[in-house]
Design an enzyme around this catalytic site. Structure first.
Site, PDB file in Angstrom:
ATOM      1  N   LYS A  19       0.936  -1.159   0.078  1.00 50.96           N
ATOM      2  CA  LYS A  19       0.076  -0.084  -0.060  1.00 50.96           C
ATOM      3  C   LYS A  19       0.831   1.166   0.103  1.00 50.96           C
ATOM      4  CE  LYS A  19       0.569   1.219   4.434  1.00 50.96           C
ATOM      5  NZ  LYS A  19       1.565   2.448   4.787  1.00 50.96           N
ATOM      6  N   ASP A 144      -1.953  -1.441  11.017  1.00 49.86           N
ATOM      7  CA  ASP A 144      -2.622  -1.468   9.350  1.00 49.86           C
ATOM      8  C   ASP A 144      -2.861  -2.919   8.989  1.00 49.86           C
ATOM      9  OD1 ASP A 144      -0.001  -2.286   9.066  1.00 49.86           O
ATOM     10  OD2 ASP A 144       0.698  -0.535   7.701  1.00 49.86           O
TER      11      ASP A 144
END
Ligand code: C5P
Length: 306
Positions: A19, A144
């Site tokens: 990401k 995350d």
């Protein structure tokens, strides 16, 4: 060391995507020591490849390119043990990781690998846990990790685990630069505390995210606002990162930023052609660079019953 079991069946090979953070604002330190933040997590098509080999017992993680990642503290190893203990699994697994996502770069490689391990082992160990059950385990592994259970584009708040998935513009590409060294996330947050950084919660970025949440689509204007609150601190300690950002902007990036707390820097390019040319130039200059596209849709591999 785990006692290794016999191989129990065919392997299952799949990808764990990286990401980037399209903007990041730190809102403040919480009582639990974590920080509340606002960010956009955008999956990109830079990925590690993981092979899961079912065995009769034990958990083993192999990574021949980076043997240092093979210990029991590896997030994939921890994910597997957590799942086995939590659900009373009597079987084992050997996980072979082929690493392409730079480590300690703010690209979520370790977290993505761990989330993939939760999803795949839930499937091949026949656990059948729900997304909500996995979410709890994922959050114990890292702030995350929950995002990576459902790849795509998400506006993240809280520690990073309060997620609103949105559609995102697809007609961009990213060049990601890795400077060859990691940045320690815990250090970056403690530096933010030390400097008592100003709160930025009323800025345009926050407003854009609120509009995006309401419409379910990331506002195009987001790229003009992708400032990252870690940049002043991290660039001060590692000035080369500021230079890499400038390099991308002077090569036609419409925006550029640090991802997470770094060390990776990315630039946003319209279309793919310019990015391809810029990439060649950067590689010729000896910079480790990747060109990526956003993964704009939830890539449902059938591992969840949604
Ligand atoms: O959650 P994770 O283990 O990835 O976080 C690594 C470190 O980053 C934490 O120990 C904490 O110091 C810091 N952190 C934070 N606030 C967040 C996420 C991470 O302070 N929202």
């Amino acid at each position: 060391m785990d006692v290794q079991g016999r191989r129990l069946g065919p392997s299952f090979t799949t990808r764990a995507y990286a990401k980037i953070n399209l903007g990041l604002r730190i809102l403040g330190r919480r009582e639990d020591g974590y920080h509340d933040l606002m960010t956009v997590m955008q999956n990109v098509d830079l990925f590690d490849t993981l092979s899961f080999i079912p065995t009769t017992s034990g958990v083993e993680v192999r990574c021949s390119e980076l043997p240092l990642l093979e210990g029991p503290e590896n997030l994939v190893h921890r994910a597997a043990e957590m799942l086995a203990e939590g659900f009373g699994v009597k079987r084992g697994v050997r996980v072979v990781i082929r690493k392409s996502i730079p480590v300690g770069a703010g690209l979520g490689g370790g977290s993505s690998d761990a989330a993939l391990a939760l999803r795949v082992l839930n499937f091949i160990w026949g656990i059948g846990a729900s997304y909500e059950e996995m979410f709890e385990l994922a959050l114990q592994l890292g702030s995350d990790v929950p995002f990576f259970l459902r790849p795509g584009t998400a506006i993240a708040s809280g520690r990073g685990e309060v997620l609103s998935y949105v559609d995102a513009p697809a007609d961009v590409s990213y060049i990601i630069l890795y400077p060859g060294f990691p940045v320690d996330t815990a250090w970056a947050y403690s530096e933010w505390d030390r400097r008592k950084m100003r709160l930025t919660c009323t800025d345009n970025y926050i407003k854009l995210l609120a509009c995006s949440k309401a419409s379910g689509r990331l506002e195009e204007g987001i790229y003009a606002e992708i400032g990252n609150d870690f940049e002043p601190l991290v660039f001060r300690r590692y000035p080369v990162l500021g230079s890499l950002k400038e390099e991308l902007l002077s090569n036609g990036a419409i925006a550029a930023s640090l991802s997470g707390s770094g060390s990776a820097i990315y630039g946003v390019f319209e279309g793919r052609e310019t990015a391809g040319k810029v990439l060649k130039g950067l590689r010729l200059a000896g910079i480790e660079a990747f060109v990526c596209c956003p993964l704009v849709q939830w890539q449902d591999s059938g591992l969840w019953s949604r």
